[in-house]
Design a protein around this motif. Sequence first.
Motif, short mmCIF file in Angstrom:
data_model
loop_
_atom_site.label_atom_id
_atom_site.label_comp_id
_atom_site.label_asym_id
_atom_site.label_seq_id
_atom_site.Cartn_x
_atom_site.Cartn_y
_atom_site.Cartn_z
N MET A 64 38.12 59.95 1.94
CA MET A 64 37.07 60.66 2.67
C MET A 64 37.73 61.76 3.51
N PRO A 65 36.95 62.72 3.97
CA PRO A 65 37.53 63.73 4.85
C PRO A 65 37.85 63.11 6.21
N GLY A 66 38.88 63.61 6.86
CA GLY A 66 39.23 63.08 8.16
C GLY A 66 40.50 63.71 8.70
N LYS A 67 41.08 63.06 9.68
CA LYS A 67 42.28 63.55 10.35
C LYS A 67 43.32 62.43 10.35
N ILE A 68 44.54 62.78 10.00
CA ILE A 68 45.64 61.81 10.00
C ILE A 68 46.03 61.52 11.44
N VAL A 69 45.96 60.24 11.82
CA VAL A 69 46.30 59.84 13.18
C VAL A 69 47.77 59.47 13.28
N LYS A 70 48.24 58.67 12.31
CA LYS A 70 49.60 58.14 12.41
C LYS A 70 50.14 57.81 11.02
N LEU A 71 51.40 58.13 10.80
CA LEU A 71 52.10 57.71 9.58
C LEU A 71 52.78 56.39 9.92
N VAL A 72 52.39 55.31 9.25
CA VAL A 72 52.92 53.98 9.57
C VAL A 72 54.22 53.74 8.80
N ALA A 73 54.23 54.02 7.52
CA ALA A 73 55.44 53.84 6.71
C ALA A 73 56.33 55.09 6.86
N ALA A 74 57.52 55.02 6.30
CA ALA A 74 58.45 56.14 6.33
C ALA A 74 58.87 56.49 4.91
N GLU A 75 59.28 57.73 4.71
CA GLU A 75 59.75 58.13 3.38
C GLU A 75 60.99 57.31 3.03
N GLY A 76 61.04 56.83 1.79
CA GLY A 76 62.15 56.01 1.33
C GLY A 76 61.94 54.52 1.58
N GLN A 77 60.89 54.14 2.29
CA GLN A 77 60.61 52.74 2.59
C GLN A 77 59.96 52.05 1.39
N ALA A 78 60.39 50.83 1.11
CA ALA A 78 59.78 50.03 0.05
C ALA A 78 58.53 49.38 0.63
N VAL A 79 57.41 49.46 -0.10
CA VAL A 79 56.15 48.88 0.36
C VAL A 79 55.58 47.96 -0.70
N LYS A 80 54.81 46.98 -0.23
CA LYS A 80 54.13 46.06 -1.13
C LYS A 80 52.69 46.53 -1.31
N ALA A 81 52.02 46.06 -2.35
CA ALA A 81 50.61 46.39 -2.55
C ALA A 81 49.81 45.88 -1.36
N GLY A 82 48.95 46.73 -0.79
CA GLY A 82 48.13 46.35 0.35
C GLY A 82 48.76 46.65 1.69
N GLU A 83 50.01 47.09 1.73
CA GLU A 83 50.68 47.40 2.99
C GLU A 83 50.17 48.75 3.50
N VAL A 84 49.98 48.87 4.82
CA VAL A 84 49.44 50.08 5.44
C VAL A 84 50.47 51.21 5.37
N LEU A 85 50.01 52.37 4.87
CA LEU A 85 50.87 53.55 4.78
C LEU A 85 50.62 54.52 5.93
N LEU A 86 49.32 54.73 6.26
CA LEU A 86 48.96 55.65 7.34
C LEU A 86 47.57 55.33 7.86
N ILE A 87 47.21 55.95 8.98
CA ILE A 87 45.91 55.76 9.60
C ILE A 87 45.14 57.08 9.49
N LEU A 88 43.92 57.01 8.93
CA LEU A 88 43.05 58.17 8.75
C LEU A 88 41.81 57.98 9.62
N GLU A 89 41.56 58.93 10.52
CA GLU A 89 40.37 58.85 11.36
C GLU A 89 39.25 59.64 10.73
N ALA A 90 38.10 58.99 10.54
CA ALA A 90 36.92 59.64 9.98
C ALA A 90 35.70 59.12 10.72
#
Length: 126
Positions: A64-90
């Motif tokens: 959806m359209p919105g504004k990025i509030v926070k990047l939770v993960a970092a580039e190069g980080q290994a993530v599992k399915a369902g893990e939070v990557l970032l917060i989008l405010e809409a």
Amino acid sequence: MKKFNIKVNGTAYDVEIEEVKAAPAPKAAAPKAAAPAPKAAASAPTAKAAVAAAAGETAVNAPMPGKIVKLVAAEGQAVKAGEVLLILEAMKMQNEITAPAAGTVKAFNVAAGQSVKPGEALVILA
């Protein structure tokens, strides 16, 4: 003053309407000294070139359209399915954007404070 009889949902009303004349235009004020322009670069989020998903990679798109509030993960980080990557405010609600599959964060195409459109690639997972 003009008088009217108006009927609304079966109820009759007597209404008086007064015509208002246009007010004279105010005199132009003397021009003031221009204030120095604020630095836009200091307050605007930095945008970098968007990275496209290559074969075998997964793009996480904005739902959806919105504004990025926070990047939770970092580039190069290994993530599992369902893990939070970032917060989008809409619409004044903060939505957690999660990884659709396990992988490594290859690149973020957004920064905190940046506005996004629906379908825009936010994160690339390798």
